[in-house]
Design a protein around this motif. Structure first.
Motif, short mmCIF file in Angstrom:
data_model
loop_
_atom_site.label_atom_id
_atom_site.label_comp_id
_atom_site.label_asym_id
_atom_site.label_seq_id
_atom_site.Cartn_x
_atom_site.Cartn_y
_atom_site.Cartn_z
N VAL A 1 -4.18 -23.76 6.47
CA VAL A 1 -4.11 -22.76 5.42
C VAL A 1 -3.79 -23.48 4.11
O VAL A 1 -2.78 -24.19 4.01
CB VAL A 1 -3.03 -21.70 5.71
CG1 VAL A 1 -3.05 -20.61 4.64
CG2 VAL A 1 -3.21 -21.08 7.09
N ASN A 2 -4.65 -23.33 3.13
CA ASN A 2 -4.49 -24.03 1.85
C ASN A 2 -4.32 -25.53 2.06
O ASN A 2 -3.44 -26.18 1.46
CB ASN A 2 -3.33 -23.46 1.05
CG ASN A 2 -3.59 -22.04 0.57
OD1 ASN A 2 -4.75 -21.61 0.51
ND2 ASN A 2 -2.54 -21.32 0.24
N VAL B 1 1.72 -16.12 5.91
CA VAL B 1 0.69 -15.61 6.82
C VAL B 1 1.30 -15.37 8.20
O VAL B 1 2.27 -16.03 8.60
CB VAL B 1 -0.50 -16.59 6.95
CG1 VAL B 1 -1.21 -16.76 5.62
CG2 VAL B 1 -0.06 -17.92 7.51
N ASN C 1 -2.88 -12.20 5.92
CA ASN C 1 -2.32 -12.72 4.68
C ASN C 1 -1.27 -11.74 4.17
O ASN C 1 -1.58 -10.66 3.67
CB ASN C 1 -3.43 -12.91 3.65
CG ASN C 1 -2.94 -13.53 2.35
OD1 ASN C 1 -1.74 -13.79 2.19
ND2 ASN C 1 -3.85 -13.77 1.42
N ARG C 2 0.02 -12.14 4.24
CA ARG C 2 1.12 -11.29 3.77
C ARG C 2 1.44 -11.55 2.30
O ARG C 2 2.28 -10.86 1.72
CB ARG C 2 2.39 -11.55 4.58
CG ARG C 2 2.25 -11.32 6.07
CD ARG C 2 3.61 -11.31 6.79
NE ARG C 2 4.64 -12.08 6.13
CZ ARG C 2 4.93 -13.35 6.39
NH1 ARG C 2 4.21 -14.01 7.30
NH2 ARG C 2 5.89 -13.99 5.74
N VAL D 1 -5.63 -16.93 0.29
CA VAL D 1 -5.39 -18.22 0.95
C VAL D 1 -6.71 -18.73 1.50
O VAL D 1 -7.59 -17.95 1.88
CB VAL D 1 -4.35 -18.11 2.08
CG1 VAL D 1 -2.98 -17.75 1.53
CG2 VAL D 1 -4.78 -17.11 3.15
N GLU E 1 -11.90 -17.66 2.06
CA GLU E 1 -10.75 -17.16 1.32
C GLU E 1 -10.35 -15.78 1.83
O GLU E 1 -11.12 -14.82 1.74
CB GLU E 1 -11.06 -17.11 -0.18
CG GLU E 1 -11.20 -18.49 -0.80
CD GLU E 1 -11.20 -18.46 -2.31
OE1 GLU E 1 -11.20 -17.35 -2.90
OE2 GLU E 1 -11.19 -19.55 -2.92
N LEU E 2 -9.15 -15.72 2.37
CA LEU E 2 -8.60 -14.48 2.91
C LEU E 2 -7.75 -13.82 1.83
O LEU E 2 -6.77 -14.39 1.35
CB LEU E 2 -7.76 -14.78 4.15
CG LEU E 2 -7.14 -13.58 4.87
CD1 LEU E 2 -8.21 -12.62 5.39
CD2 LEU E 2 -6.25 -14.05 6.02
N PRO F 1 -5.26 -11.09 -0.22
CA PRO F 1 -3.94 -10.51 0.08
C PRO F 1 -4.09 -9.19 0.83
O PRO F 1 -4.96 -8.37 0.52
CB PRO F 1 -3.32 -10.29 -1.30
CG PRO F 1 -4.04 -11.23 -2.19
CD PRO F 1 -5.43 -11.34 -1.66
N SER G 1 -6.90 -9.33 6.89
CA SER G 1 -6.81 -10.15 8.09
C SER G 1 -8.20 -10.50 8.57
O SER G 1 -9.18 -9.82 8.21
CB SER G 1 -6.04 -9.42 9.20
OG SER G 1 -6.73 -8.25 9.60
#
Length: 785
Positions: free
Chosen positions: A40-41, A76, A99-100, A105, A209-210, A212, A215
């Motif tokens: 992630v990132n 996440v 993504n919380r 991300v 790219e997920l 905000p 999911s």
């Protein structure tokens, strides 16, 4: 091959303490402990460094357990679902990333099974360091079985990982049963002293790219460890078929493409070649159900990919409508080759119109092929030849273009396609790399490819046969009716100085050549379990058998087509083909749908190759075994074949016949010995011995009774063996019968009767002439005083 029974998984859980997946077979032979990791990132997150873990439990048969790995930087949740089948054979592992956070991300590799030397374990008790694995390419590239230890730097397989340890008696299987959104592959290292030292099962989001609050699901991993070395391959294909529910084309197609001994570009007019062969097929192969005529490249103006709707009247002066009508009058459907996602740089106006709907890399249009040397381009100097760009299947202009092309083709009457060079848009699955495309809601790779395939399928309709080539296979499931699972077997090439074939149109005497037997049979063996479950496996491609191909190699071709169960596109000039080679073609018609099982798939890793293929034949009137043995070497092959490998009772005796030599080889029990000359094939038929006369074989079809014989029965009261045979009108064929010692033919008129010197059986030849109705035959017997 191991036993078909094993205990299954005794332990399936996520251990909260070490934070590892823990799987163990109930008999203790297999133990797996694995981490999980997610990029992630550009940061690697793993179960070991999660800030919080919610839920961890043993999984019971028929149940699922859910575990949430919660991370704070970035914010996440990685939600895992671990399931165990009722019979304890199969573990399914899937996941979802949420993504919380407040910012998008970027997701990379999702490793659902991550074993490293410092964290995790793969144990196969009893493994002796000689494990082999199926190197599945997931493409038309060479798939085969390799020794795991041969590459100390690591091995890779795409979508399917199937590792076999004969010493441990287990096939460890970790494969993705979904693969339509993310690129899927496995890597592992293997040391002869330590066994598997690392293993990763990866599905790659490739920078997706997920957003905000959103999911996205990963693909689903299947894990098994069975003692039957083939069972998990079939279980995987069945599960994939259940998930995707592809419509399987009901008929096995057959047609003509030529190219081996004809040249419609430099020697003859392409239109004349096509019609000459179409008429010859109806004259010389009347009744053999050959349905398609496949025109390749010559229909496109100047042979320039992308200009699909500009018909080339230089090659076909009467135009497409006339051609369709002429072929239709002969009961043929016209088929085309099409590199659907290519755009030739020589089409300058079209390139300018479509520049913004091309795949890009580093800001520039992707070049799928640097040089196009066919059609008018082949007459240019190499430095002046055009390149081919990749169209973006997610762009509305590309989709509109594809719909226009294939809707128009449908109106023309085209009902067969080879959709070629899908690697132009397949990305990291054996394709040309790209980093930019239009619709970022799709994940790079399979989703991009499948968006384009969906548009083609929709425009063409369900009654059009679509065959894919040069690129991915598995990822085409649901859109393609068939996939070439290997190279261009049996194809010829026009007299082009740039061709490897030049100054000829075909290559002979090299089984290892890229378009020859070895690649075809290797890929047939390595993919046999997908045939008619996900699509039709097209491992035979083009059937070319005419002289100067040696007779022994022509028999190899017919054996591969007879065992493969796939389509047959004829590569010979049917108008001029030698009669004895035409007879070879007839022996694989009608096409049969079943594919033979490569019994020695895991016994003959490269540089060796599978040689032993088995097909059980069940007819309404009886059952028997077909065994094909291939020898590509320069020395004779002597191969013992144990009857237990054919799932036969070794205490019984079986009549043995070899098809190509038309030779009775006596009775076998326990095992028989296949003897194959250099660069040859042998095709055996085994049927259980009876105390009364029975069918031994025919010379009409390689399946030796499956399609040409019916209603065969023995009447003990009249001591008569009888039945019916079916072949096209005008054909002549031979039926071979066997009578045990002590029997005689009551009326020998019109029969050829020989006594076998080894067991005193009678070998009887019955010649049949075919008309419009099935040929009835009956032979009455008596006993010797």
């Amino acid at each position: 091959m191991g036993s078909s029974e094993n205990a299954g998984w005794g332990v399936v859980r996520f251990d909260d303490g070490p934070r590892l997946l823990h799987l163990a077979s109930s008999d203790g032979v297999v133990t797996l402990r694995a981490d999980l990791s997610l990029e992630v990132n550009s940061k690697r997150l793993s179960a070991g460094n999660a800030d919080e873990i919610l839920g961890a439990a043993d999984v019971e048969p028929g149940q699922e357990a859910r575990v949430v790995l919660r991370f704070s930087a970035p914010a996440v949740d990685w939600m895992l679902t671990l399931g165990l089948s009722e019979d304890r054979q199969t573990v399914l592992l899937s996941s979802e990333v949420a993504n919380r956070g407040d910012a998008a991300v970027k997701l990379g590799r999702c490793v659902l099974f991550d074993v490293a030397p410092e964290r995790g374990q793969v144990e196969l008790k009893g493994d002796d360091g000689n494990a082999v694995f199926l190197e599945a390419t997931g493409t038309t590239s060479h798939s085969r079985v390799l020794r795991a230890a041969d590459n100390p730097d690591g091995n890779m397989s795409r979508t399917i990982l199937h590792l076999v340890s004969h010493a441990a008696g287990r096939a460890l299987h970790l494969s993705f049963v979904t693969f339509d959104r993310l690129t899927t592959f496995q890597t592992f290292t293997y040391d002869p002293a330590q066994g598997v030292t690392s293993l990763q099962a990866i599905c790659d989001f490739e920078g997706y790219e997920l957003q905000p609050g959103q999911s996205v699901a990963s693909e689903t991993l299947m894990i098994e460890a069975r003692s039957d070395f083939h069972a998990s391959l079939h279980a995987w294909a069945d599960r994939v078929a259940k998930h995707y529910r592809p419509a399987i084309w009901p008929k096995t197609p057959a047609g003509w493409v030529g190219w081996a001994w004809v040249d419609g570009f430099n020697v003859e007019l392409y239109e004349d070649v096509v019609l000459r062969n179409a008429r010859a097929i109806r004259r010389r192969l009347a009744g053999f159900d050959i349905e398609y005529i496949w025109v390749s490249i010559g229909n496109i103006k100047d042979g320039l990919p992308g200009d699909w709707l500009s018909f080339d009247t230089a090659n076909f002066p009467h135009g497409h409508q006339w051609l369709v009508e002429q072929l239709g009058a002969l009961d043929f459907k016209l088929g085309f080759w099409c590199g659907a996602f290519w755009m030739c740089s020589d089409l300058r106006q079209r390139v300018a119109e479509m520049r913004d709907n091309m795949l890009r890399r580093e800001g520039k249009p992707v070049v799928a092929r640097a040089e196009w040397q066919y059609g008018a381009s082949g007459r240019k100097r190499p430095e002046d030849r055009p390149c081919l760009y990749s169209l973006d299947p997610t762009h509305p202009k590309t989709l509109e273009f594809l719909r226009e092309v294939f809707t128009t083709y449908r109106q023309w009457g085209i009902r067969y396609y080879m959709i070629d060079f899908l690697n132009a848009v397949s990305g990291s699955t054996g394709g040309v790399p790209y980093d930019d495309y239009h619709d970022k809601s799709l994940i790079k790779g399979p989703q991009v490819l499948r968006r384009g395939l969906a548009a083609i399928r929709e425009a063409e309709g369900p009654d059009t046969y679509l065959l894919s080539s040069s690129g991915p296979t598995l990822q085409n499931v649901g859109y393609m009716d068939a996939c070439r699972v290997g190279n261009d077997y049996g194809e010829g090439r026009a007299l082009n100085p740039e061709s490897y074939f030049y100054p000829a149109t075909f290559v002979v005497n090299s089984p290892d050549s890229w378009n020859s037997h070895r690649h075809a049979s290797d890929n047939m063996a390595a993919t046999y379990f997908t045939h008619r479950k996900l699509y039709i496996n097209d491992s035979g491609n083009v059937m070319t058998v005419d002289k100067p191909i040696p007779r022994c190699e022509a028999e190899i071709v017919a054996t591969i087509f007879g065992l493969g169960g796939g389509p047959a596109m004829l590569g010979d000039d049917i108008d001029r083909i030698a009669e004895d080679r035409l007879a070879l073609i007839k022996r694989v018609f009608p096409r049969t749908p079943e594919v033979a099982v490569p019994l020695d798939l895991f016994d003959s890793p490269a540089p060796d190759y599978p040689k032993l293929f088995h097909q059980h034949v069940q007819a309404d009137w009886g059952e028997w075994e077909i065994v094909g043995v291939l020898n590509y070497g320069s020395e004779p092959l002597v191969l013992p074949v144990e009857l237990e490998r054919l799932k036969l009772d070794p205490s019984h005796t079986y009549r043995l016949w070899e098809f190509w030599n038309e030779q009775y080889l006596g009775e076998a029990s326990g095992a028989f010995e296949a003897v194959v000359p250099p660069r040859s094939a042998r095709l055996y038929r085994l049927a259980r011995s009876t105390p009364y006369p029975s069918v031994l074989s025919t010379d009409m079809h390689v399946r030796q009774g499956q399609v040409e014989l019916a209603d065969v029965k023995w009447d003990p009261e009249t001591m008569t063996l009888s039945g019916a045979a079916t072949r096209p009108a005008g054909e002549v064929g031979n039926l071979f019968l066997v009578a045990p010692q002590g029997w005689r033919v009551d009326d020998p008129q019109g029969l050829w009767i020989a006594k076998d010197a080894t067991d005193e059986s009678l070998i009887i030849r019955c010649q049949l002439q075919f008309g419009d109705e099935p040929a009835r035959w009956a032979v009455r017997f008596g006993t010797v005083d």
